[in-house]
Design a protein around this motif. Structure first.
Motif, short mmCIF file in Angstrom:
data_model
loop_
_atom_site.label_atom_id
_atom_site.label_comp_id
_atom_site.label_asym_id
_atom_site.label_seq_id
_atom_site.Cartn_x
_atom_site.Cartn_y
_atom_site.Cartn_z
N GLN A 137 0.81 -1.20 0.00
CA GLN A 137 0.00 0.00 0.00
C GLN A 137 0.85 1.26 0.00
OE1 GLN A 137 -2.95 -0.22 3.07
NE2 GLN A 137 -3.66 -2.25 2.47
N TYR B 183 3.61 2.89 -2.18
CA TYR B 183 4.32 2.83 -3.44
C TYR B 183 4.33 4.23 -4.02
CZ TYR B 183 -0.60 2.06 -4.37
OH TYR B 183 -1.96 2.13 -4.35
N GLN C 112 3.45 7.34 -5.96
CA GLN C 112 2.15 7.77 -6.45
C GLN C 112 2.30 8.79 -7.56
OE1 GLN C 112 -0.36 6.16 -5.41
NE2 GLN C 112 0.58 5.16 -3.65
N SER C 113 1.29 8.79 -8.43
CA SER C 113 1.20 9.79 -9.49
C SER C 113 -0.22 10.33 -9.48
CB SER C 113 1.51 9.19 -10.86
OG SER C 113 2.82 8.67 -10.90
N ASP C 114 -0.35 11.57 -9.89
CA ASP C 114 -1.69 12.12 -10.01
C ASP C 114 -2.51 11.26 -10.97
OD1 ASP C 114 -0.95 14.13 -8.34
OD2 ASP C 114 -0.86 15.71 -9.85
N ASN D 69 -3.78 8.29 -9.97
CA ASN D 69 -3.83 6.93 -9.47
C ASN D 69 -5.14 6.70 -8.70
OD1 ASN D 69 -1.28 6.52 -10.43
ND2 ASN D 69 -0.36 5.99 -8.47
N ARG E 274 -7.30 3.82 -6.28
CA ARG E 274 -7.19 2.59 -5.50
C ARG E 274 -8.50 2.35 -4.76
NH1 ARG E 274 -2.87 4.28 -0.69
NH2 ARG E 274 -4.33 5.54 0.56
N TYR F 130 -5.65 9.88 -6.26
CA TYR F 130 -4.51 10.66 -5.79
C TYR F 130 -4.34 11.90 -6.66
CZ TYR F 130 0.22 11.52 -3.96
OH TYR F 130 1.32 12.05 -3.37
N TRP G 219 -4.62 11.75 -1.10
CA TRP G 219 -5.71 10.88 -1.54
C TRP G 219 -7.04 11.52 -1.16
CZ3 TRP G 219 -5.08 6.80 -4.61
CH2 TRP G 219 -3.82 6.19 -4.69
N GLU H 4 -3.25 4.75 -12.98
CA GLU H 4 -3.21 3.38 -12.46
C GLU H 4 -4.52 3.13 -11.74
OE1 GLU H 4 0.24 1.18 -10.30
OE2 GLU H 4 -1.17 1.81 -8.72
N ARG I 78 -5.90 0.37 -8.97
CA ARG I 78 -5.39 -0.69 -8.09
C ARG I 78 -6.50 -1.21 -7.18
NH1 ARG I 78 -0.24 -2.34 -5.96
NH2 ARG I 78 0.70 -1.00 -7.57
#
Length: 463
Positions: A25, A27, A29-31, A33, A35, A51, A56, A70, A72
């Motif tokens: 949990q 890792y 991060q990029s704008d 993302n 989850r 994110y 977040w 991403e 997730r």
């Protein structure tokens, strides 16, 4: 003090690195993302957070390929797709689950990096698609496929991964190259149908375990469906017949029949091993099964040629049927410019046409020629160092320079009143006897008609 502070800072950095490495949990991060924050529906905002600007926040849009960098699904969560979705850079963590509902479509887009990685479980009840001819799915965990279709162009089943194909529904497999280094287990009654060049490629450490009597069948749409095996394909369940129907089967690894029958009605090229257990059968029903050097049929079961061809092309070791395996000919053709060696029981009972360049019946072999249909032998050469028993009413015909060599250790036993005759097509049919030629049954005449016979051995007329 300064040295102690530096050591403390170094230790803190090392601990942080380990946390980032082992905590899924935490890792980079990029704008954009996304989850999961709980189990739920893919199309529900309450399932996701996103994110942006370093924090977040609860999602204001459902994630798809156009608004995410991403997506997730986190460990312990189950996310269910209940409507059509498109996605890219999807990660399903270990102990997480992504469910694709019946008749729903998830299109995997082809962005940068890995398009979809399943470390947990993917439940495929619907349609897993690619974006045209692009898109990749990597299975490191489990794929459960019980309906719908897989048309993603590139699917990788990693070492240690598991695919379970099950249920009564047919599955459609098109366009896709599925590269298997893990294990695929196929149960249930549902067929696998497909085309458009789809290929299930079993790697050297991969396994396809067939535990049913269903069909792997070409759907007549585009390029032919195929199985390419460099590892292990085995039938371990189902006492009936599994059909590889109008599809290619290529074997450079091992095919094992431990239960029932495997019938192939499509073409293929082979240089591997087929192991057929007692009570089991491998049927060549149609198409061209082309065997090169190193092809071995073994085990106490039966190899049946009912149609199509066994085309032997290997000229060094050639193709071998072992002394335990029954080789039964009821139709089709044995041909090719290579060698075929039969070490065990062979029964030529149908109208199979033999024109392979070299057929050797070794000392442990036993050939029975039987039935009412004529047998045709052209172009090639048979070397007999075993016992040949000829019964029934069918004639033995041939030509085009074909030669039957009854070697010094061979016996050719005629137990009928049929003819060994030239068919009038090309060069002479020849019988060379250096062993024992005998007629031991039949009250009438057995004739060599327009065929050449050369004798340096023994001829016995007992009947």
């Amino acid at each position: 003090m300064k040295e102690a502070a530096m050591k403390s800072q170094f230790l803190n950095m090392a601990v942080l690195s380990l946390v980032l490495l082992f905590n899924p949990q935490m890792y980079a991060q990029s704008d954009g993302n996304y989850r999961s924050i709980q189990s739920g529906n893919w199309n529900s905002l309450s399932t996701w957070e996103v994110y942006g600007s370093g924090v977040w926040a609860l999602a204001s849009q459902v994630p798809d390929h156009s608004n995410s960098t991403e997506i997730r699904v986190r460990s312990g969560h189950t996310v269910t797709i209940t409507a059509t979705a498109t996605a890219d850079q999807v990660v399903v963590e270990a102990s997480a689950e992504l469910v694709l509902n019946d008749s729903k479509t998830l299109t995997v887009m082809d962005g940068t990096g890995e398009d979809m990685t399943i470390n947990g479980t993917l439940q495929c009840h619907g349609h897993l698609a690619g974006n045209g001819l692009t898109g990749q799915v990597i299975i490191n965990g489990t794929l459960n496929w019980d309906g719908g279709s897989v048309t993603v162009p590139n699917v990788t089943i990693a070492n240690g991964a598991q695919v379970n194909i099950s249920g009564s529904n047919d599955k459609s497999f098109r366009y896709s190259a599925m590269n298997v280094s893990g294990t695929v287990t196929w149960t249930g009654t549902g067929r696998i149908t497909g085309g458009a060049g789809a290929n299930m490629s079993i790697g050297v450490i991969g396994v396809l375990d067939i535990q049913n009597d269903a069909s792997f069948q070409y759907d007549n749409g585009g390029g032919i469906l195929s199985i390419t095996n460099a590892g292990l394909v085995k039938k371990t369940g189902g006492t009936g017949t599994t059909n590889v129907s109008s599809a290619y089967l290529h074997n450079t690894g091992t095919v094992e029949l431990q239960s029932g029958t495997l019938s192939h009605s499509g073409s293929g090229t082979h240089s591997g091993t087929f192991t057929i257990a007692a009570g089991c059968s491998l049927i060549i029903a149609s198409g061209a099964s082309t065997t090169g050097d190193g092809t071995l049929y073994q085990g106490e079961g039966s190899l049946l040629l009912t149609g199509g061809s066994l085309s032997c092309t290997g000229t060094t070791t050639g193709t071998i049927v072992s002394n335990q395996t029954k080789f039964l000919l009821t139709g089709g053709e044995v041909n090719g410019a290579g060698k075929l060696t039969v070490q065990g029981e062979m029964n030529w009972g149908g109208n199979t046409y033999i024109n392979v360049t070299s057929l050797t019946l070794s000392g442990t072999a036993a050939l029975t020629i039987s039935g009412t249909q004529n047998k045709s032998f052209r172009f090639g050469r048979i070397y007999n160092n075993s016992t040949v028993t000829w019964t029934g009413t069918g004639n033995f015909t041939g030509g085009a320079g074909a030669i039957f060599d009854n070697l010094s250790g061979g016996t050719f036993d005629i137990q009928n009143d049929a003819n060994f005759s030239n068919d009038g097509g090309g060069g002479t049919l020849t019988f060379n006897n250096a062993g024992l030629l005998k007629k031991s049954a039949g009250d009438g005449n057995s004739s060599f008609v327009s065929a050449q016979i050369n004798n340096t051995g023994s001829v016995q007329v007992q009947s």
